[in-house]
Design an enzyme around this catalytic site. Structure first.
Site, mmCIF file in Angstrom:
data_model
loop_
_atom_site.group_PDB
_atom_site.id
_atom_site.type_symbol
_atom_site.label_atom_id
_atom_site.label_comp_id
_atom_site.label_asym_id
_atom_site.label_seq_id
_atom_site.Cartn_x
_atom_site.Cartn_y
_atom_site.Cartn_z
ATOM 1 N N GLU A 65 -0.803 -18.051 -21.196
ATOM 2 C CA GLU A 65 -1.292 -18.932 -20.133
ATOM 3 C C GLU A 65 -2.174 -19.999 -20.777
ATOM 4 O OE1 GLU A 65 -4.183 -20.013 -16.659
ATOM 5 O OE2 GLU A 65 -4.716 -18.689 -18.312
ATOM 6 N N ASP B 264 0.852 -1.191 0.000
ATOM 7 C CA ASP B 264 0.000 0.000 0.000
ATOM 8 C C ASP B 264 0.890 1.243 0.000
ATOM 9 O OD1 ASP B 264 -1.863 1.959 0.421
ATOM 10 O OD2 ASP B 264 -2.284 1.404 2.517
ATOM 11 N N ASN C 174 -0.394 4.455 -0.599
ATOM 12 C CA ASN C 174 -1.090 5.724 -0.314
ATOM 13 C C ASN C 174 -1.937 5.684 0.960
ATOM 14 O OD1 ASN C 174 -3.210 4.162 -1.075
ATOM 15 N ND2 ASN C 174 -4.001 5.545 -2.652
ATOM 16 N N ASP D 291 -3.813 -14.000 -20.713
ATOM 17 C CA ASP D 291 -4.661 -14.848 -19.866
ATOM 18 C C ASP D 291 -5.568 -15.725 -20.739
ATOM 19 O OD1 ASP D 291 -5.878 -15.392 -17.178
ATOM 20 O OD2 ASP D 291 -7.666 -14.592 -18.173
ATOM 21 N N ASP E 104 -1.125 -1.009 -4.364
ATOM 22 C CA ASP E 104 -1.230 -0.102 -5.506
ATOM 23 C C ASP E 104 0.101 0.023 -6.241
ATOM 24 O OD1 ASP E 104 0.247 1.605 -3.830
ATOM 25 O OD2 ASP E 104 -1.603 2.383 -2.941
ATOM 26 N N ASP F 136 -4.415 3.668 1.993
ATOM 27 C CA ASP F 136 -5.832 3.283 2.057
ATOM 28 C C ASP F 136 -5.995 1.785 2.343
ATOM 29 O OD1 ASP F 136 -5.110 2.111 -0.302
ATOM 30 O OD2 ASP F 136 -6.594 3.132 -1.553
HETATM 31 C C1 ACG Z 1 -6.755 -17.935 -15.876
HETATM 32 C C2 ACG Z 1 -6.228 -17.087 -14.711
HETATM 33 C C3 ACG Z 1 -7.249 -17.096 -13.615
HETATM 34 C C4 ACG Z 1 -8.477 -16.339 -14.073
HETATM 35 C C5 ACG Z 1 -8.893 -16.725 -15.414
HETATM 36 C C6 ACG Z 1 -10.092 -16.084 -15.960
HETATM 37 C C7 ACG Z 1 -8.097 -17.482 -16.257
HETATM 38 O O1 ACG Z 1 -4.969 -17.502 -14.338
HETATM 39 O O2 ACG Z 1 -6.766 -16.494 -12.440
HETATM 40 O O3 ACG Z 1 -9.533 -16.595 -13.121
HETATM 41 O O4 ACG Z 1 -9.673 -14.796 -16.375
HETATM 42 C C8 ACG Z 1 -8.635 -22.956 -16.779
HETATM 43 C C9 ACG Z 1 -8.253 -21.970 -17.838
HETATM 44 C C10 ACG Z 1 -7.192 -21.008 -17.363
HETATM 45 C C11 ACG Z 1 -7.648 -20.334 -16.060
HETATM 46 C C12 ACG Z 1 -7.897 -21.432 -15.044
HETATM 47 C C13 ACG Z 1 -8.375 -20.886 -13.712
HETATM 48 N N1 ACG Z 1 -6.668 -19.385 -15.561
HETATM 49 O O5 ACG Z 1 -7.784 -22.666 -18.992
HETATM 50 O O6 ACG Z 1 -7.024 -20.017 -18.367
HETATM 51 O O7 ACG Z 1 -8.931 -22.299 -15.552
HETATM 52 C C14 ACG Z 1 -7.694 -28.128 -16.731
HETATM 53 C C15 ACG Z 1 -8.114 -27.365 -17.968
HETATM 54 C C16 ACG Z 1 -7.583 -25.943 -17.901
HETATM 55 C C17 ACG Z 1 -8.082 -25.283 -16.633
HETATM 56 C C18 ACG Z 1 -7.586 -26.075 -15.444
HETATM 57 C C19 ACG Z 1 -8.158 -25.455 -14.162
HETATM 58 O O8 ACG Z 1 -7.603 -27.996 -19.146
HETATM 59 O O9 ACG Z 1 -8.057 -25.216 -19.044
HETATM 60 O O10 ACG Z 1 -7.599 -23.921 -16.587
HETATM 61 O O11 ACG Z 1 -8.069 -27.437 -15.543
HETATM 62 O O12 ACG Z 1 -7.929 -26.305 -13.106
HETATM 63 C C20 ACG Z 1 -3.378 -31.252 -16.383
HETATM 64 C C21 ACG Z 1 -4.069 -31.128 -17.734
HETATM 65 C C22 ACG Z 1 -4.791 -29.791 -17.848
HETATM 66 C C23 ACG Z 1 -5.730 -29.618 -16.658
HETATM 67 C C24 ACG Z 1 -4.914 -29.725 -15.377
HETATM 68 C C25 ACG Z 1 -5.756 -29.515 -14.121
HETATM 69 O O13 ACG Z 1 -2.305 -30.339 -16.302
HETATM 70 O O14 ACG Z 1 -3.106 -31.233 -18.787
HETATM 71 O O15 ACG Z 1 -5.546 -29.741 -19.032
HETATM 72 O O16 ACG Z 1 -6.265 -28.275 -16.759
HETATM 73 O O17 ACG Z 1 -4.273 -30.994 -15.320
HETATM 74 O O18 ACG Z 1 -6.751 -30.461 -14.053
HETATM 75 C C26 ACG Z 1 -10.103 -15.502 -12.478
HETATM 76 C C27 ACG Z 1 -9.896 -15.579 -10.960
HETATM 77 C C28 ACG Z 1 -10.617 -16.756 -10.375
HETATM 78 C C29 ACG Z 1 -12.088 -16.699 -10.749
HETATM 79 C C30 ACG Z 1 -12.187 -16.653 -12.277
HETATM 80 C C31 ACG Z 1 -13.629 -16.545 -12.710
HETATM 81 O O19 ACG Z 1 -8.508 -15.653 -10.685
HETATM 82 O O20 ACG Z 1 -10.498 -16.717 -8.970
HETATM 83 O O21 ACG Z 1 -12.735 -17.865 -10.281
HETATM 84 O O22 ACG Z 1 -11.484 -15.516 -12.761
#
Ligand code: ACG
Length: 418
Positions: free
Chosen positions: A209, A13, A15, A178, A21, A17
């Site tokens: 990502e 923080d 400022n 993202d 930031d 609040d």
């Molecule tokens: C991004 C950010 C995340 C953000 C959003 C939305 C996207 O980092 O903070 O959430 O703006 C999926 C998406 C990612 C997403 C995550 C949270 N992350 O693809 O882009 O969800 C499987 C799926 C993936 C999935 C993952 C989630 O394939 O697609 O990611 O599960 O658990 C092996 C497999 C692999 C598998 C994994 C896990 O590795 O190869 O396929 O992945 O096992 O099982 C934001 C907030 C959140 C809020 C959301 C709405 O941060 O708090 O809830 O917005």
């Protein structure tokens, strides 16, 4: 290069609040220099109704809680003056349902037609993706409040290009794209889209990502620059947790030829923090030793250098992004106070101040940070001679005339470099 992920609201923080930031981040340069990190990744800084900011309501301004565009420019200048770089997180797949586009430009979003199965759910957790509204059903992969943008509409593509151009002109050194695999329901189309986007960001340090299997992550890395290494992340955590080198060994065999395309990490804001899975300091230090000896770019999640705990709960995701403890009281010295800390509690020795003075985890992990800062050739090194025998995993990292053999012992949690 060593990247440090900063969850803006929780870090510092500047400022008074109680909310993290941009000024607070700017005032922390000395700390970044102490750590020896040279690149910051900031979670979304734009105007947004949520605590995390991944649902953007306005792409061209900074969330007023975090500062304004001048603060942003000052931050960029300050970081650059200290030889540091800045990557900003850019969620382009969806907006907030409160973005004015959602009410004014319905054709910017994805609507169901007669052929749509409105009962469709996400492949990975069965959450519904279609949401009802007065206008009909719209698609929101990440929930009702996160409507997906319609990139079949060329105007939306043009908007995305403008947003990227705008922030590039403000001096960012790169973007974290993202949810990069969700733009279209088709990897080929996504890759074409990202190619267009990175043409605008030329020479930037961009990372996609894409939480998926190596063959998919690597294709995005080829277009964007880098991908996060979800394969090594999961395996490394499992290996240390289970005291068994096998998962990591198998993961390294899968990605060994493309390690330099990856950002490697042990935690991020979407998962349980390392210290909650691996409470033992020795084991945790061992995990960091692996991270810092692997080719690719190491990423440190803010607070992991202090051993901050935090268990990921999808219904309470703020538990893994709690206020960064600068001081033991956790209320002075720039501590953020937007939420009370459920995990890293006051007076438990988590703070930077305490750890610097009492030889805490921070001072121990520093040795690995210093090692990696001096050995930056590892970023682009090759990973060869990987073998595993019972509790041991050995790999060699080499580039031109440089070569180091890394021997890991998962029974004693010791690392030998030779
Ligand atoms: C991004 C950010 C995340 C953000 C959003 C939305 C996207 O980092 O903070 O959430 O703006 C999926 C998406 C990612 C997403 C995550 C949270 N992350 O693809 O882009 O969800 C499987 C799926 C993936 C999935 C993952 C989630 O394939 O697609 O990611 O599960 O658990 C092996 C497999 C692999 C598998 C994994 C896990 O590795 O190869 O396929 O992945 O096992 O099982 C934001 C907030 C959140 C809020 C959301 C709405 O941060 O708090 O809830 O917005």
């Amino acid at each position: 290069m060593i990247v440090y992920e900063v969850f803006v609201r929780s870090f510092k923080d500047g400022n008074g609040d109680g909310i993290g930031d941009l000024k607070g981040i700017m005032d922390s340069v000395e700390y970044f220099e102490y750590l020896g990190v040279d690149t910051l990744w900031l979670t979304p800084i734009f105007f947004s109704p949520s605590f995390h900011g991944y649902d953007v309501a306005e792409y061209y301004s900074v969330n007023p809680l975090y500062g304004n565009i001048n603060d942003f420019e000052n931050l960029v200048d300050t970081l650059h003056a200290h030889g540091m770089r800045l990557i900003i997180d850019l969620p382009l797949n969806h907006t907030s349902f409160l973005h004015r586009w959602f009410s004014e430009k319905p054709d910017y979003y994805v609507w169901a037609d007669v052929n749509t199965d409105i009962n469709e759910t996400r492949s990975w957790d069965n959450i519904p993706v279609w949401h009802s509204s007065e206008r009909g059903y719209y698609r929101g992969t990440f929930g009702r409040c996160f409507p997906d943008l319609n990139y079949e509409n060329p105007e939306v593509v043009a908007q995305a290009l403008d947003i990227v151009r705008f922030w590039k002109e403000k001096g960012v050194d790169g973007f974290r794209f993202d949810a990069a695999k969700h733009i279209y329901n088709d990897h080929e189309k996504n890759l074409k889209f990202w190619k267009k986007i990175v043409e605008v960001t030329k020479e930037n340090l961009n990372v996609a990502e894409v939480w998926d299997v190596p063959a998919v992550m690597e294709r995005y890395a080829d277009v964007v620059g880098y991908s996060f290494n979800f394969t090594v992340f999961g395996a490394l955590r499992k290996s240390v947790f289970e005291k068994n080198p096998l998962p990591l060994y198998e993961a390294l065999l899968l990605v060994k030829n493309s390690m330099s395309k990856y950002f490697n990490f042990l935690s991020n804001h979407d998962v349980t923090r390392l210290a909650s899975d691996v409470p033992g300091e020795r084991e945790r230090l061992f995990a960091f030793g692996i991270l810092f000896t692997l080719p690719g770019i190491p990423v440190l999640f803010y607070g992991d250098e202090l051993g901050m705990p935090g268990v990921y709960d999808p219904y309470s995701p703020e538990d893994v992004v709690e206020p960064f403890p600068w001081t033991e009281d956790m209320c002075s010295g720039g501590n953020t106070r937007w939420k009370s800390s459920k995990f890293a509690k006051p007076y438990r020795g988590y703070s930077v101040h305490y750890q610097k003075h009492h030889g805490g985890f921070l001072t121990k992990i520093k040795a690995w940070l210093d090692f990696r800062r001096k050995q930056s050739w590892i970023d682009n090194a090759d990973l060869t001679e990987i073998y595993q025998n019972r509790d041991k995993l050995v790999y060699t990292i080499s580039k031109e005339e440089k070569s180091v053999k890394v021997s890991l012992d998962f029974r004693t949690f010791s690392i030998t470099l030779s």
